[in-house]
Each structure stands twice: as C-alpha cells, then as structure tokens.
Design an enzyme around this catalytic site. Sequence first.
Site, PDB file in Angstrom:
ATOM      1  CE  LYS A  52      -3.935  -2.257   2.137  1.00 49.20           C
ATOM      2  NZ  LYS A  52      -4.622  -2.697   3.335  1.00 49.20           N
ATOM      3  CD  GLN A  96      -3.753  -4.359   6.468  1.00 47.69           C
ATOM      4  OE1 GLN A  96      -3.625  -3.405   5.723  1.00 47.69           O
ATOM      5  NE2 GLN A  96      -4.382  -5.455   6.117  1.00 47.69           N
ATOM      6  CG  ASP A 119     -10.315  -0.287   4.690  1.00 45.87           C
ATOM      7  OD1 ASP A 119      -9.981  -0.603   3.529  1.00 45.87           O
ATOM      8  OD2 ASP A 119      -9.682  -0.643   5.708  1.00 45.87           O
TER       9      ASP A 119
END
Length: 281
Positions: A52, A96, A119
Amino acid sequence: MILIDGKKVAAELREELKQEVNELKTKYNKVPGLTVILIGDMAPSQIYVRNKEKSANEVGLKSEVIRYPDTIEEKTVLEKIKELNNDESVSGILVQLPLPRHIDKQKVIETITPLKDVDGFHPMNVGNLSSGYESSVPCTPLGCYLMIKKIEPNLSGKKAVIVGRSNLNGKPMTQLLLKENCTVTITHSRTKDLKAECLEADIIVAAVGIPELVKGDWVKKDAIVIDVGINKTENGLVGDVAFDEVSKVAKALTPVPGGVGPMTIACLLKNTVDCFKRSQK
Ligand code: NAD
C-alpha cells in the site's frame, strides 16, 4: 474469452490517479495523504501495508505508516485515530485488519471519521452506499465493479448473482450493481440451489473462500465472472471459480492471482484521492 488483466487495469488506474494528484497539487498546493496504522507483526499484514505504501508513493500521495506492537492499548490507538481525524494533512486513514483480540474492531472503525474512512467500513458510509449517496466504497468490490464496467459499460437490466454476503465484499458489491440498475441476487451458505441461481446470471461475483466452488456448468454462456477468492491449496493459490472449466463458457473472467487483488490497492488510492477532493469542497 477475455482474460481480465487486473494488473493492467490497476496500472491504468494508478496512472490516472498520478495525473489527478499532480493537478490537485497545482490547484491546492498540497497532495492527498494516506495514513495506515499497523498493529503487530503478522506477516501478511506487513506485506499488504508495504504494498500500500509503495503504491501510494508511486502515484504521488503523501503516505505514512504508524506501527504499534500487538500489546498496544486500545485507548492509545483510538486517541491516535482522533488526532489523525483532526490533522488536515491526512485525507485517508486505514487501520490494517485483523486486529489483536483485545482491540475492538468495530470501535476502531467507528472512531475513524467517515470523511477519511478509505476502507468504506464506517456505518455512515455503508448507509450512504445503500441509499445511493456519495460515499467511500470498500476497495475490493469497488475494484470488481470497475473491471466489470470495463467489459460492459451499460449494465442496466443485467442479472447479477453475488456469491457470499460478507460486509467486506458481497453486500457492497450488491449495492454497486443495484446502482447500475442490475437485477441482483445475493446468495450465501444457506442458498438452496446455488448452481441454478448462478446459471441465471449475466454477471457472477464469487467472494466465498471455497476453492473452485463455481464450476463450468454453473455458468451461462457469455457471462462475466469475477473471482474474488484467494485460497491457498497444495496446488498453489486458487480462486473461488474453477478457472479452466469456466474460461470455456464465460465471456470474461478474472484470474487468481492477477485479477481482483491488484485492483484492491489501486482502489484504496482512489478512495484517498476522492476523500481529499470531498474535503476541499
Ligand atoms: P467471508 O468469510 O467473510 O464470507 C464468505 C461468504 O461466503 C459468507 O457470506 C458465506 O455465507 C458465504 N458462503 C460460505 N459457504 C458458502 C457456500 N457453500 N455457498 C455459497 N456461499 C457460501 O469472506 P470474505 O471476507 O468476503 O472473503 C471471501 C474470499 O475473498 C476469501 O477467499 C478472501 O481471501 C478473498 N478476498 C480477496 C480479496 C482480494 O483483494 N482479492 C479481498 C478480500 C477477500
């Protein structure tokens, strides 16, 4: 059969984002910033976060990773998120997953402001998506959606069958295709006749986690089939779709690996840029 090359589509999206970031830099004299919080040292999470960070840098985003040991207290993480919520240089925040057991995942998700929730997991974004309003959309279904649109720009009236009803994949996928005027059936482990449902579909999205569940004789000729599954088997990584069989009947199919996976990270960058743009309005 069209093999949908997720690496190529993701590279094109990154290129578009790179240009857009450049334009935003000229216009606002600042660039979108992505902050990732990584807790613990689980190998897969470390790899995801490294990828990422690399992709974010590649398109010119400002990126930062905050690392905590897995003994970190929940309240320290929540305080940090609140600090990032108020930091103007941060456009997107991602924690995460999975988290250590003593940290409440839902509390973490709900502490991130919906405006920076790259997200798309915050209940406000989930609600906005299902109401058809502007929202952050979870990265994996967003990537699937963009790949389907590349193959078939007009989805109106198409019959889509989603296999799997997770909050991460199946449910947001359903909303995205509904918005495109598809007739959507969402199936799951209790569905009576999954094969019969799939056989009706112009578009199948499989997000289950069962190796090669969707067989060749479950797929209508010329259907578009998107395989979200990533399953480790003794024959290596396989998807939820029996690739060899389905490739003989489908019009288009994503491979595993190299299909949905690369799009997921590219969509995270897209969500960060979109959050930045919304914050400037
Ligand atoms: P999940 O375990 O949260 O949900 C699985 C869903 O499948 C559930 O809704 C369940 O009802 C359904 N299901 C289980 N058995 C079934 C059956 N026999 N028939 C029909 N439905 C059944 O999974 P998830 O988080 O949505 O992930 C699904 C797969 O996608 C996994 O293999 C995961 O590794 C993969 N994944 C890939 C990416 C990517 O970037 N490519 C991202 C996330 C997840």
